[in-house]
Design an enzyme around this catalytic site. Structure first.
Site, PDB file in Angstrom:
ATOM      1  N   ASP A   1      40.041  28.775  40.725  1.00  0.00           N
ATOM      2  CA  ASP A   1      38.836  29.168  41.495  1.00  0.00           C
ATOM      3  C   ASP A   1      38.357  28.193  42.587  1.00  0.00           C
ATOM      4  O   ASP A   1      37.143  27.969  42.716  1.00  0.00           O
ATOM      5  CB  ASP A   1      37.664  29.426  40.532  1.00  0.00           C
ATOM      6  CG  ASP A   1      37.938  30.509  39.513  1.00  0.00           C
ATOM      7  OD1 ASP A   1      39.084  30.975  39.432  1.00  0.00           O
ATOM      8  OD2 ASP A   1      37.009  30.892  38.783  1.00  0.00           O
TER       9      ASP A   1
ATOM     10  N   ASP B   1      38.192  34.085  41.216  1.00  0.00           N
ATOM     11  CA  ASP B   1      37.117  34.913  40.716  1.00  0.00           C
ATOM     12  C   ASP B   1      37.032  36.054  41.743  1.00  0.00           C
ATOM     13  O   ASP B   1      36.968  35.794  42.952  1.00  0.00           O
ATOM     14  CB  ASP B   1      35.833  34.065  40.732  1.00  0.00           C
ATOM     15  CG  ASP B   1      34.895  34.378  39.586  1.00  0.00           C
ATOM     16  OD1 ASP B   1      35.358  34.841  38.542  1.00  0.00           O
ATOM     17  OD2 ASP B   1      33.677  34.143  39.755  1.00  0.00           O
TER      18      ASP B   1
ATOM     19  N   HIS C   1      35.168  39.540  42.068  1.00  0.00           N
ATOM     20  CA  HIS C   1      34.229  40.501  41.496  1.00  0.00           C
ATOM     21  C   HIS C   1      34.014  41.732  42.377  1.00  0.00           C
ATOM     22  O   HIS C   1      34.093  41.640  43.597  1.00  0.00           O
ATOM     23  CB  HIS C   1      32.873  39.824  41.283  1.00  0.00           C
ATOM     24  CG  HIS C   1      32.898  38.698  40.306  1.00  0.00           C
ATOM     25  ND1 HIS C   1      33.373  38.834  39.018  1.00  0.00           N
ATOM     26  CD2 HIS C   1      32.505  37.395  40.418  1.00  0.00           C
ATOM     27  CE1 HIS C   1      33.271  37.672  38.394  1.00  0.00           C
ATOM     28  NE2 HIS C   1      32.753  36.778  39.217  1.00  0.00           N
TER      29      HIS C   1
ATOM     30  N   HIS D   1      28.488  36.216  43.878  1.00  0.00           N
ATOM     31  CA  HIS D   1      29.501  35.278  44.370  1.00  0.00           C
ATOM     32  C   HIS D   1      30.883  35.902  44.273  1.00  0.00           C
ATOM     33  O   HIS D   1      31.103  36.817  43.470  1.00  0.00           O
ATOM     34  CB  HIS D   1      29.466  33.981  43.539  1.00  0.00           C
ATOM     35  CG  HIS D   1      29.804  34.218  42.096  1.00  0.00           C
ATOM     36  ND1 HIS D   1      28.865  34.669  41.189  1.00  0.00           N
ATOM     37  CD2 HIS D   1      30.972  34.132  41.420  1.00  0.00           C
ATOM     38  CE1 HIS D   1      29.455  34.843  40.014  1.00  0.00           C
ATOM     39  NE2 HIS D   1      30.728  34.532  40.128  1.00  0.00           N
TER      40      HIS D   1
ATOM     41  N   LYS E   1      40.628  37.653  38.507  1.00  0.00           N
ATOM     42  CA  LYS E   1      39.885  37.879  37.251  1.00  0.00           C
ATOM     43  C   LYS E   1      38.442  38.236  37.563  1.00  0.00           C
ATOM     44  O   LYS E   1      37.967  37.986  38.676  1.00  0.00           O
ATOM     45  CB  LYS E   1      39.945  36.608  36.398  1.00  0.00           C
ATOM     46  CG  LYS E   1      39.299  35.414  37.109  1.00  0.00           C
ATOM     47  CD  LYS E   1      39.454  34.149  36.313  1.00  0.00           C
ATOM     48  CE  LYS E   1      38.779  32.975  36.986  1.00  0.00           C
ATOM     49  NZ  LYS E   1      37.329  33.107  37.130  1.00  0.00           N
TER      50      LYS E   1
ATOM     51  N   CYS F   1      34.683  28.039  34.214  1.00  0.00           N
ATOM     52  CA  CYS F   1      36.035  28.588  34.284  1.00  0.00           C
ATOM     53  C   CYS F   1      37.135  27.593  33.942  1.00  0.00           C
ATOM     54  O   CYS F   1      38.137  27.975  33.339  1.00  0.00           O
ATOM     55  CB  CYS F   1      36.253  29.250  35.644  1.00  0.00           C
ATOM     56  SG  CYS F   1      35.234  30.745  35.766  1.00  0.00           S
TER      57      CYS F   1
HETATM   58  C1  VGL Z   1      32.473  30.651  37.466  1.00  0.00           C
HETATM   59  C2  VGL Z   1      30.311  31.169  36.965  1.00  0.00           C
HETATM   60  C3  VGL Z   1      30.524  32.475  37.296  1.00  0.00           C
HETATM   61  C4  VGL Z   1      33.539  29.593  37.575  1.00  0.00           C
HETATM   62  C5  VGL Z   1      32.715  31.965  37.786  1.00  0.00           C
HETATM   63  O1  VGL Z   1      34.530  29.791  38.314  1.00  0.00           O
HETATM   64  O2  VGL Z   1      33.390  28.532  36.924  1.00  0.00           O
HETATM   65  N1  VGL Z   1      31.271  30.257  37.049  1.00  0.00           N
HETATM   66  N2  VGL Z   1      31.739  32.869  37.714  1.00  0.00           N
HETATM   67 ZN    ZN Z   2      32.065  34.813  38.562  1.00  0.00          ZN
END
Ligand code: VGL
Ligand code: ZN
Length: 186
Positions: free
Chosen positions: A8, A46, A48, A61, A86, A127
């Site tokens: 990420d 990440d 979404h 985000h 993901k 994550c």
């Molecule tokens: C993450 C919070 C929400 C991360 C992803 O990549 O650590 N943290 N979504």
């Molecule tokens: Zn997230």
């Protein structure tokens, strides 16, 4: 066989992003150097949907196909063998890279003969931690590269707690310098 897993390293988790870590950008040059030490390098994103229950807990985000979901512009993403996405559904999942929905990460790594996974990226408390715990659960020797990960630092003590939890689960810790030194020995 070792693999590097880059978790990420996306604009929204870097300064200026909507869920920024204070120093997320600092991992980028460290990771770029590490990439050349590994024969297999995979990354997660990440990724979404526009609307998801995940955003009841977090500021919006990493919405797929937006600037915030792109890798940090300086990251050598052209060197990634594969990118796993993901958090793609309307559920509060996708903290672990092993929950990728485009392809099964654990199966992919096992098929490539990987037994040791080195982890870098963002964020330590969420994550990176859940990915490392899953890696152990899937039977990989799991090593977090401490100068190649960064935290959100939202709640006092959570970064330390995350490191403790990982270590208790059997995750080993190393540094990028040690990774390079070990490689030069072989
Ligand atoms: C993450 C919070 C929400 C991360 C992803 O990549 O650590 N943290 N979504
Ligand atoms: Zn997230």
């Amino acid at each position: 066989m070792r693999a590097l897993l880059v978790v990420d390293v996306q604009n929204d988790f870097c300064p200026g992003g909507s869920l920024a870590t204070p120093k997320g950008h600092a991992v980028v040059p460290v990771i770029n150097k590490l990439i050349d030490e590994f024969d297999l390098v995979v990354a997660s994103k990440d990724w979404h949907p526009e609307d998801t229950v995940h955003f009841k807990i977090w500021p919006k985000h990493c919405v797929k196909n937006t600037k915030g979901a792109e890798f940090h512009p300086d990251l050598h993403e052209n060197k990634f063998d594969k990118v796993f996405v993901k958090g793609t559904r309307n559920v509060d999942d996708g903290y672990s890279s092993f929950e990728a929905t485009n392809e099964n990460l654990a199966e992919y790594l096992k098929k490539k003969g990987v037994d040791t996974v080195y982890i870098a990226g963002l964020t330590i408390e969420y994550c990176v931690k859940t990915t490392a715990l899953d890696a152990v659960r899937y039977g990989f020797r799991t090593i977090v590269i401490q100068d190649a990960v960064e935290g959100i630092y939202q709640h006092e003590g959570d970064v330390e707690k995350a490191f403790d939890e990982m270590k208790k689960a059997g995750v080993k810790m190393t540094t990028s310098a040690e990774v390079k030194a070990e490689k030069d020995l072989v």
